[in-house]
Design a protein around this motif. Sequence first.
Motif, short mmCIF file in Angstrom:
data_model
loop_
_atom_site.label_atom_id
_atom_site.label_comp_id
_atom_site.label_asym_id
_atom_site.label_seq_id
_atom_site.Cartn_x
_atom_site.Cartn_y
_atom_site.Cartn_z
N UNK A 38 56.77 25.74 14.00
CA UNK A 38 56.79 26.71 15.09
C UNK A 38 55.61 26.45 16.01
N UNK A 39 55.59 27.15 17.11
CA UNK A 39 54.51 27.02 18.08
C UNK A 39 53.80 28.37 18.23
N UNK A 40 52.98 28.75 17.24
CA UNK A 40 52.34 30.07 17.30
C UNK A 40 51.33 30.20 18.44
N UNK A 41 50.71 29.10 18.86
CA UNK A 41 49.73 29.18 19.96
C UNK A 41 50.44 29.62 21.24
N UNK A 42 51.58 29.01 21.54
CA UNK A 42 52.32 29.38 22.76
C UNK A 42 52.78 30.84 22.69
N UNK A 43 53.20 31.28 21.51
CA UNK A 43 53.60 32.68 21.36
C UNK A 43 52.43 33.60 21.69
N UNK A 44 51.24 33.31 21.17
CA UNK A 44 50.06 34.13 21.44
C UNK A 44 49.69 34.09 22.92
N UNK A 45 49.90 32.93 23.57
CA UNK A 45 49.64 32.84 25.00
C UNK A 45 50.62 33.70 25.79
N UNK A 46 51.89 33.70 25.39
CA UNK A 46 52.89 34.52 26.08
C UNK A 46 52.58 36.01 25.93
N UNK A 47 51.98 36.38 24.81
CA UNK A 47 51.62 37.77 24.58
C UNK A 47 50.27 38.12 25.22
N UNK A 48 49.65 37.13 25.85
CA UNK A 48 48.36 37.27 26.54
C UNK A 48 47.24 37.71 25.62
N UNK A 49 47.28 37.25 24.38
CA UNK A 49 46.16 37.49 23.45
C UNK A 49 45.36 36.21 23.24
N UNK A 50 45.84 35.09 23.80
CA UNK A 50 45.13 33.82 23.76
C UNK A 50 45.29 33.18 25.15
N UNK A 51 44.21 32.70 25.76
CA UNK A 51 44.33 32.14 27.11
C UNK A 51 45.05 30.79 27.10
N UNK A 52 45.67 30.47 28.23
CA UNK A 52 46.26 29.15 28.42
C UNK A 52 45.16 28.23 28.95
N UNK A 53 45.32 26.90 28.80
CA UNK A 53 44.28 25.99 29.28
C UNK A 53 43.99 26.13 30.78
N UNK A 54 44.97 26.52 31.59
CA UNK A 54 44.73 26.66 33.02
C UNK A 54 44.25 28.07 33.40
N UNK A 55 44.09 28.94 32.43
CA UNK A 55 43.60 30.29 32.66
C UNK A 55 42.11 30.22 32.99
N UNK A 56 41.69 30.91 34.02
CA UNK A 56 40.28 30.89 34.43
C UNK A 56 39.38 31.39 33.31
N UNK A 57 39.91 32.28 32.47
CA UNK A 57 39.10 32.81 31.37
C UNK A 57 38.81 31.74 30.32
#
Length: 73
Positions: A38-57
């Motif tokens: 599975x891709x749990x990192x992408x799931x957490x990014x979609x839920x906005x609890x983990x930033x994406x690499x292009x996120x300014x944060x």
Amino acid sequence: MHEKDLPSIPATGNPVETTAVVIHRIENGRLVEKWSERDPVRLLQRLEVMPTPDDARWGCRLGPSSPGAPSPC
């Protein structure tokens, strides 16, 4: 849609999409092995609890890219 709480993640109302690969090995008509990825990192990014690499944060959490470089925050 993320409508119900997950462990430590309250419902966000965000649309959710995730990917997975599941492989079954069947021998003599019976399931003898199962692999899944599975891709749990992408799931957490979609839920906005983990930033994406292009996120300014993201840069703020990592800090400057080299010693003496200005902070991106």
